[in-house]
Design a protein around this motif. Structure first.
Motif, PDB file in Angstrom:
ATOM      1  N   LYS A 113      -4.083  -3.362  -2.201  1.00 17.58           N
ATOM      2  CA  LYS A 113      -3.336  -3.480  -0.956  1.00 17.58           C
ATOM      3  C   LYS A 113      -3.670  -4.821  -0.304  1.00 17.58           C
ATOM      4  CE  LYS A 113      -3.052   1.458  -0.115  1.00 17.58           C
ATOM      5  NZ  LYS A 113      -3.134   2.546   0.870  1.00 17.58           N
ATOM      6  N   VAL A 114      -2.775  -5.293   0.537  1.00 17.24           N
ATOM      7  CA  VAL A 114      -2.973  -6.593   1.191  1.00 17.24           C
ATOM      8  C   VAL A 114      -2.844  -6.440   2.700  1.00 17.24           C
ATOM      9  CG1 VAL A 114      -2.177  -8.987   1.369  1.00 17.24           C
ATOM     10  CG2 VAL A 114      -2.061  -7.809  -0.834  1.00 17.24           C
ATOM     11  N   LYS A 115      -3.874  -6.911   3.391  1.00 19.33           N
ATOM     12  CA  LYS A 115      -3.844  -6.966   4.854  1.00 19.33           C
ATOM     13  C   LYS A 115      -3.467  -8.391   5.239  1.00 19.33           C
ATOM     14  CE  LYS A 115      -7.011  -6.755   8.817  1.00 19.33           C
ATOM     15  NZ  LYS A 115      -8.419  -6.547   9.207  1.00 19.33           N
ATOM     16  N   VAL A 116      -2.348  -8.533   5.921  1.00 21.41           N
ATOM     17  CA  VAL A 116      -1.872  -9.864   6.329  1.00 21.41           C
ATOM     18  C   VAL A 116      -2.033  -9.973   7.842  1.00 21.41           C
ATOM     19  CG1 VAL A 116      -0.008 -11.549   6.153  1.00 21.41           C
ATOM     20  CG2 VAL A 116      -0.136  -9.687   4.497  1.00 21.41           C
ATOM     21  N   SER A 117      -2.738 -11.014   8.290  1.00 16.62           N
ATOM     22  CA  SER A 117      -2.974 -11.156   9.730  1.00 16.62           C
ATOM     23  C   SER A 117      -2.581 -12.549  10.218  1.00 16.62           C
ATOM     24  CB  SER A 117      -4.452 -10.894  10.055  1.00 16.62           C
ATOM     25  OG  SER A 117      -5.282 -11.827   9.393  1.00 16.62           O
ATOM     26  N   ILE A 145       7.724  -6.898  -5.369  1.00 13.13           N
ATOM     27  CA  ILE A 145       6.636  -6.124  -5.989  1.00 13.13           C
ATOM     28  C   ILE A 145       5.819  -5.319  -4.980  1.00 13.13           C
ATOM     29  CG2 ILE A 145       6.336  -7.584  -8.027  1.00 13.13           C
ATOM     30  CD1 ILE A 145       3.990  -8.905  -6.533  1.00 13.13           C
ATOM     31  N   GLY A 146       6.054  -5.549  -3.681  1.00  9.09           N
ATOM     32  CA  GLY A 146       5.283  -4.837  -2.661  1.00  9.09           C
ATOM     33  C   GLY A 146       6.163  -4.344  -1.539  1.00  9.09           C
ATOM     34  N   SER A 147       5.645  -3.356  -0.819  1.00 11.12           N
ATOM     35  CA  SER A 147       6.382  -2.816   0.322  1.00 11.12           C
ATOM     36  C   SER A 147       5.451  -2.712   1.529  1.00 11.12           C
ATOM     37  CB  SER A 147       6.959  -1.435  -0.017  1.00 11.12           C
ATOM     38  OG  SER A 147       5.927  -0.545  -0.379  1.00 11.12           O
ATOM     39  N   MET A 148       6.039  -2.723   2.702  1.00  7.56           N
ATOM     40  CA  MET A 148       5.259  -2.661   3.942  1.00  7.56           C
ATOM     41  C   MET A 148       4.766  -1.229   4.165  1.00  7.56           C
ATOM     42  SD  MET A 148       6.426  -3.709   7.809  1.00  7.56           S
ATOM     43  CE  MET A 148       7.220  -5.223   7.286  1.00  7.56           C
ATOM     44  N   ILE A 160      -1.459  -7.681  12.813  1.00  9.54           N
ATOM     45  CA  ILE A 160      -1.835  -7.231  11.469  1.00  9.54           C
ATOM     46  C   ILE A 160      -0.720  -6.408  10.842  1.00  9.54           C
ATOM     47  CG2 ILE A 160      -3.487  -5.820  10.174  1.00  9.54           C
ATOM     48  CD1 ILE A 160      -5.523  -6.481  12.407  1.00  9.54           C
ATOM     49  N   MET A 161      -0.550  -6.596   9.534  1.00 13.26           N
ATOM     50  CA  MET A 161       0.426  -5.838   8.754  1.00 13.26           C
ATOM     51  C   MET A 161      -0.229  -5.499   7.409  1.00 13.26           C
ATOM     52  SD  MET A 161       4.047  -7.337   7.270  1.00 13.26           S
ATOM     53  CE  MET A 161       3.232  -8.608   6.293  1.00 13.26           C
ATOM     54  N   PHE A 162       0.117  -4.345   6.846  1.00 10.42           N
ATOM     55  CA  PHE A 162      -0.419  -3.949   5.540  1.00 10.42           C
ATOM     56  C   PHE A 162       0.713  -3.827   4.519  1.00 10.42           C
ATOM     57  CE2 PHE A 162      -3.912  -2.724   8.229  1.00 10.42           C
ATOM     58  CZ  PHE A 162      -5.035  -2.952   7.441  1.00 10.42           C
ATOM     59  N   LEU A 163       0.495  -4.414   3.349  1.00  8.00           N
ATOM     60  CA  LEU A 163       1.429  -4.296   2.233  1.00  8.00           C
ATOM     61  C   LEU A 163       0.758  -3.520   1.098  1.00  8.00           C
ATOM     62  CD1 LEU A 163       2.744  -7.989   2.008  1.00  8.00           C
ATOM     63  CD2 LEU A 163       3.806  -6.075   3.222  1.00  8.00           C
ATOM     64  N   GLY A 164       1.554  -2.741   0.382  1.00  6.82           N
ATOM     65  CA  GLY A 164       1.037  -2.001  -0.772  1.00  6.82           C
ATOM     66  C   GLY A 164       1.931  -2.241  -1.967  1.00  6.82           C
ATOM     67  N   PRO A 165       1.383  -2.094  -3.183  1.00 11.49           N
ATOM     68  CA  PRO A 165       2.215  -2.299  -4.385  1.00 11.49           C
ATOM     69  C   PRO A 165       3.263  -1.210  -4.531  1.00 11.49           C
ATOM     70  CG  PRO A 165       0.030  -1.481  -4.987  1.00 11.49           C
ATOM     71  CD  PRO A 165       0.003  -1.727  -3.513  1.00 11.49           C
TER      72      PRO A 165
END
Length: 198
Positions: A113-117, A145-148, A160-165
């Motif tokens: 998962k990706v935390k984008v800040s 390839i990813g969704s919010m 902050i926003m989180f993305l997952g595969p």
């Protein structure tokens, strides 16, 4: 799970299983301990909630060793999902933005998962809509390839926003030499192996 063994077993009667796995029946606990001692093994309570509790004659040290080995194998076969962090600034230029997107895509391809800040300095926080637009654009760039998973949210001086595969995202084929052809017929390149501390 911890088991009661030998003298720790305080029940008057137990349902005994011998060292070969045969049902002996309900016997006094003293007799069960004698049966274990005669084989130079341990009496182990394996079903404490049964009435009467079920005890088995076994080598408890060997049992614990094999149990720990199975748990270690299970952990090794599991993919541990990590949360990688990507930091952006409101005034990020196009090239830096694209580099960060590529890092995020690599993390998502790896099943993480990706935390984008977006961090606001000084009076930038009064223009939080810039950060919101930036994060949405970032999510759109990774949408193949990813969704919010969590929408952008302002927390103090950062958004902050989180993305997952995506669930149908292939992970294992990405690192193979030569790549495999995708739907377009073009070979898929292996992901870059450098890391992002961003």
């Amino acid at each position: 799970m911890e088991h009661q063994i030998n003298e720790e077993i305080r029940d008057k009667e137990v349902r005994l299983i011998d060292a070969d796995g045969n049902q002996v029946g309900i016997v006094p606990v003293a007799k069960a301990m004698e049966a274990a001692a005669a084989k130079n093994l341990d009496l182990v309570k394996i079903a404490p909630n049964a009435v009467p509790p079920v005890c088995r004659v076994m080598d408890y040290g060997k049992f614990r060793f094999e149990q720990a080995k199975r748990e270690k194998e299970a952990r090794k076969n599991q993919h541990v999902v990590e949360i990688k962090e990507i930091r952006l600034s409101p005034g990020i230029d196009v090239n830096d933005f694209n580099v960060k997107v590529n890092h995020a895509k690599r993390f998502l391809k790896g099943g993480n998962k990706v935390k984008v800040s977006v961090r606001f300095r000084g009076r930038e926080v009064t223009h939080s809509s810039i950060g919101l637009d930036l994060l949405r654009r970032f999510a759109d760039s990774c949408s193949d390839i990813g969704s919010m998973e969590k929408s952008p949210k302002l927390e103090g001086r950062q958004m902050i926003m989180f993305l997952g595969p995506k669930k149908d995202n292939p992970k294992k084929d990405a690192g193979k030499k030569g790549g495999r052809k995708g739907k377009s017929g073009k070979p898929q390149q292996a992901p870059n192996t450098d890391t992002s501390d961003s």
